[in-house]
Structures are given as structure tokens and as C-alpha cells.
Design an enzyme around this catalytic site. Structure first.
Site, mmCIF file in Angstrom:
data_model
loop_
_atom_site.group_PDB
_atom_site.id
_atom_site.type_symbol
_atom_site.label_atom_id
_atom_site.label_comp_id
_atom_site.label_asym_id
_atom_site.label_seq_id
_atom_site.Cartn_x
_atom_site.Cartn_y
_atom_site.Cartn_z
ATOM 1 N N ALA A 73 18.165 19.111 -41.406
ATOM 2 C CA ALA A 73 18.217 17.993 -40.469
ATOM 3 C C ALA A 73 16.943 18.010 -39.619
ATOM 4 O O ALA A 73 16.224 19.002 -39.602
ATOM 5 C CB ALA A 73 19.444 18.142 -39.577
ATOM 6 N N GLN A 75 16.623 18.438 -36.572
ATOM 7 C CA GLN A 75 16.681 19.555 -35.616
ATOM 8 C C GLN A 75 17.112 20.859 -36.301
ATOM 9 O O GLN A 75 17.761 21.716 -35.692
ATOM 10 C CB GLN A 75 17.620 19.219 -34.450
ATOM 11 C CG GLN A 75 17.008 18.259 -33.452
ATOM 12 C CD GLN A 75 15.730 18.824 -32.820
ATOM 13 O OE1 GLN A 75 15.606 20.018 -32.567
ATOM 14 N NE2 GLN A 75 14.761 17.943 -32.572
ATOM 15 N N SER A 76 16.767 21.023 -37.558
ATOM 16 C CA SER A 76 17.169 22.227 -38.301
ATOM 17 C C SER A 76 16.525 23.496 -37.733
ATOM 18 O O SER A 76 15.304 23.586 -37.608
ATOM 19 C CB SER A 76 16.745 22.060 -39.760
ATOM 20 O OG SER A 76 16.806 23.303 -40.431
ATOM 21 N N ASN A 77 17.372 24.462 -37.418
ATOM 22 C CA ASN A 77 16.869 25.775 -37.000
ATOM 23 C C ASN A 77 16.317 26.530 -38.196
ATOM 24 O O ASN A 77 15.377 27.306 -38.075
ATOM 25 C CB ASN A 77 17.997 26.602 -36.379
ATOM 26 C CG ASN A 77 18.612 25.913 -35.189
ATOM 27 O OD1 ASN A 77 17.930 25.633 -34.225
ATOM 28 N ND2 ASN A 77 19.902 25.610 -35.272
ATOM 29 N N CYS A 79 14.769 25.255 -40.745
ATOM 30 C CA CYS A 79 13.411 24.781 -41.041
ATOM 31 C C CYS A 79 12.409 25.360 -40.053
ATOM 32 O O CYS A 79 11.320 25.782 -40.436
ATOM 33 C CB CYS A 79 13.371 23.253 -41.042
ATOM 34 S SG CYS A 79 14.236 22.558 -42.472
#
Ligand SMILES: *Cc1c(COP(=O)(O)O)cnc(C)c1O
Length: 327
Positions: A73, A75-77, A79
Site C-alpha cells: 500500500a 503507506q506500506s511499512n 516497502c
């Protein structure tokens, strides 16, 4: 455990500390609550993906890859952690993020940019549907790309959480723990903890709080966790196999779905911040702590229990949710 030629690289600081939440526990009149601080793994604000990436990127380096691709997403942690690990290892990093580029990049997205990753906006897709195409384009440019699975959830990533339970054994007497509670979303954390619990023959209940609405076939998330736990067990040459009865996946707290912050998450974030000075995140740990608080209030957990809450990280996304958080 017999592990086939596994190369691990150091990306974080371990063991992560354990804190006791005495004020939160007494405010709730609840059980003893310990917190495993994987928000403090150190890799660009930390989180549970550090444990997975130590093994997955170890594999990428062994295979002489020079570029990593992963998805998530906006706001992916996962990534953000992958972008940081790639920078540390001097690998090129491509992130395939769901949605469209926002006007202002903040939270994890701001950090992805700072960490030098290349971002591909994927519209409705956030689980890597567009990766094969990008993989081929990079190949054509002479790169050696490596795909990090969604959420880092394959056998290598899950094995990172077998090792996490091994680490926990060196820190406290886990015979006293009645429950381990954590957020479960792509399933690697859950699968690894399940396998570790079985390998070390532990009695505590492993309660995964489901974060994401299961929009595909019935119970497919539950099945994928069991499947990954079995594949990981096979991968380390263990005979342990799991079935439905071995899995506790609590689906009571999904609310309006992935990334949609509700009253429960807001209250959990505020209570944990104000009683303990510890920051949770809006998407995962806020929801899981909201679940833990509800289980105490509804009597599903009592003063006799001793709960370990696994803080899996994610606080950078607080800044992207500034408009919906309590002040
Ligand atoms: C990814 C993530 C989780 C979920 O872990 P999975 O292994 O994907 O189930 C929980 N909390 C945070 C903060 C995460 O980034």
C-alpha cells in the site's frame, strides 16, 4: 533444526527489548501485559519486516541480484523497510504501490523517497500484480532483479519469526505467558510464530488479529497462513504439519477494512501513548491493541493471564493519518 545453506545479513539490532505495560494494564484492570518491541529493530524506524528481510535479502545477495522489487500500500511499512535495506546494501529498489501519487508524500512514502527507491503507482493493485512487467523491463535493461514477496511472507520471511521465538526464549520464562497477541496481515509473522511455537513445544495461545478483509474465497487468508507454516516447516526439514485447528485468527476487529482507522484504533493509540509513552500505528498495531483492550473489557482475558503483545512497528504512518487521529 536442519537449515539448508541459509545466508542471513544483519539489518537490525537484536534482541529487541521487552517492556512491561504496567500503567495501561492497571488502567484497564487487566492482566499483566508485556510488549516485545520490534518497533525498535532500528532499520529506518524499525518493524517486523526487518527480521524477514535479513533472510530474504541474504538470499538476494547470494543470488548476485543488484535490484529488488516489492509491492504494498502507499503507506506500506514493508516497502519502507525494503527501501532502507536496499540502500544499506546498495541495491536498486523498485516499489509498486497501490493507488495514485498523493499531492504530498508523507509518512512511509516520504521515507521511501528519501531512501532513494523508484516508485511505480499501481492504481487498484497493491499486492504486486504489476511486478512481472516491471521485472521484465529491468531484465531488458541488464539488471538482475529479485522479487521480495508481498509483506516478505514466504518461507524465508516466516523463518525469521521462528528465530524471533528462539530469541524470546533467551529473554524470559515463556512458560508464564498465556497469550501472544499480534497483528496478522500477509501471514508470514503468524506462520513463523506458529512453527516456532510447535518446534519449541510451547503452551501459550498465539492470537493473530486479522487486519485485512478477506475478499477472496472463504477462509483463504487462514488457509494461506497454514499453508505457509507447512511450507516453512518442510523448508527446514521438520515433520511438523498444521491444520485448521492449530490456527487462531481473530476476525472481530477488521472494522471498515485495511487502512481505515476507526474509534477502536484511535482509542488504543491514545491509551498506549498516554499511559506508556509508546507509539502504535493506525493500520496494524493500533487495531491489534484495540482488540487486546476489547478482550480485556469483555472478560476474554482476565487478571490471571499474562499477555505478550508483539509490537510489529509501523509508527511512521501516523503522520499520514494526522487528520484522523485524536489530539
Ligand atoms: C506487515 C506488518 C504486520 C503484519 O505482519 P505480516 O507478517 O504481514 O502478517 C503487522 N504490523 C506492522 C506494523 C506491519 O508493517
Amino acid at each position: 533444526m536442519k537449515i539448508k545453506s541459509l545466508s542471513k545479513i544483519d539489518l537490525g539490532f537484536f534482541p529487541t527489548p521487552i517492556t512491561q505495560l504496567t500503567h495501561l494494564s492497571s488502567a484497564l484492570g487487566g492482566p499483566k501485559i508485556l510488549m516485545k518491541r520490534d518497533d525498535l529493530t532500528g532499520l529506518a524506524f524499525g518493524g517486523n519486516k526487518t527480521r524477514k528481510l535479513e533472510l530474504i535479502l541474504g538470499d538476494a545477495i547470494t543470488k548476485k541480484c543488484d535490484t529488488v522489487i516489492t509491492a504494498g500500500a502507499a503507506q506500506s511499512n514493508h516497502c519502507r523497510q525494503t527501501a532502507a535495506a536496499a540502500a544499506q546494501l546498495q541495491l536498486e529498489c523498485h516499489l509498486v504501490l497501490g493507488g495514485q501519487a498523493p499531492k504530498v508524500a508523507n509518512g512511509n512514502l516520504l521515507l521511501d523517497n528519501l531512501l532513494g527507491s523508484t516508485i511505480h503507482w499501481a492504481g487498484c493493485n497493491r499486492k504486486g500484480e504489476d511486478i512481472p512487467e516491471i521485472f521484465e523491463q529491468l531484465k531488458a535493461k541488464g539488471k538482475q532483479p529479485y522479487v521480495v514477496p508481498y509483506g516478505g511472507s514466504n518461507e524465508l520471511g516466516a523463518y525469521g519469526f521462528v528465530r524471533a521465538l528462539q530469541e524470546l526464549e533467551t529473554q524470559l520464562d515463556t512458560e508464564e505467558i498465556s497469550h501472544i497477541i499480534f497483528a496478522s496481515s500477509s501471514g508470514g509473522t503468524h506462520a513463523g510464530l506458529m512453527l516456532g511455537k510447535a518446534l519449541f513445544d510451547k503452551k501459550y495461545r498465539l492470537v493473530g488479529i486479522n487486519i485485512d478483509k478477506d475478499e477472496s474465497a472463504a477462509n483463504s487468508f487462514a488457509k494461506s497462513i497454514i499453508n505457509l507454516a507447512n511450507k516453512t516447516s518442510h523448508f527446514i526439514d521438520s515433520d511438523i504439519r498444521f491444520s485448521d485447528k492449530d490456527l487462531i485468527l481473530n476476525e472481530d476487529y477488521i472494522g471498515d477494512g485495511y487502512g481505515v482507522i476507526g474509534q477502536r484504533e484511535k482509542e488504543a493509540i491514545a491509551l498506549t501513548a498516554r499511559h506508556e509513552g509508546i507509539l502504535l500505528d493506525p493500520v496494524y498495531t493500533g487495531r491489534a491493541m484495540g482488540g487486546l483492550i476489547d478482550m480485556i473489557r469483555s472478560g476474554k482475558l482476565s487478571k490471571k493471564d499474562k499477555v505478550l503483545f508483539w509490537h510489529t512497528g509501523g509508527a511512521p504512518s501516523l503522520f499520514a493519518y494526522a487528520d484522523s487521529l485524536p489530539t
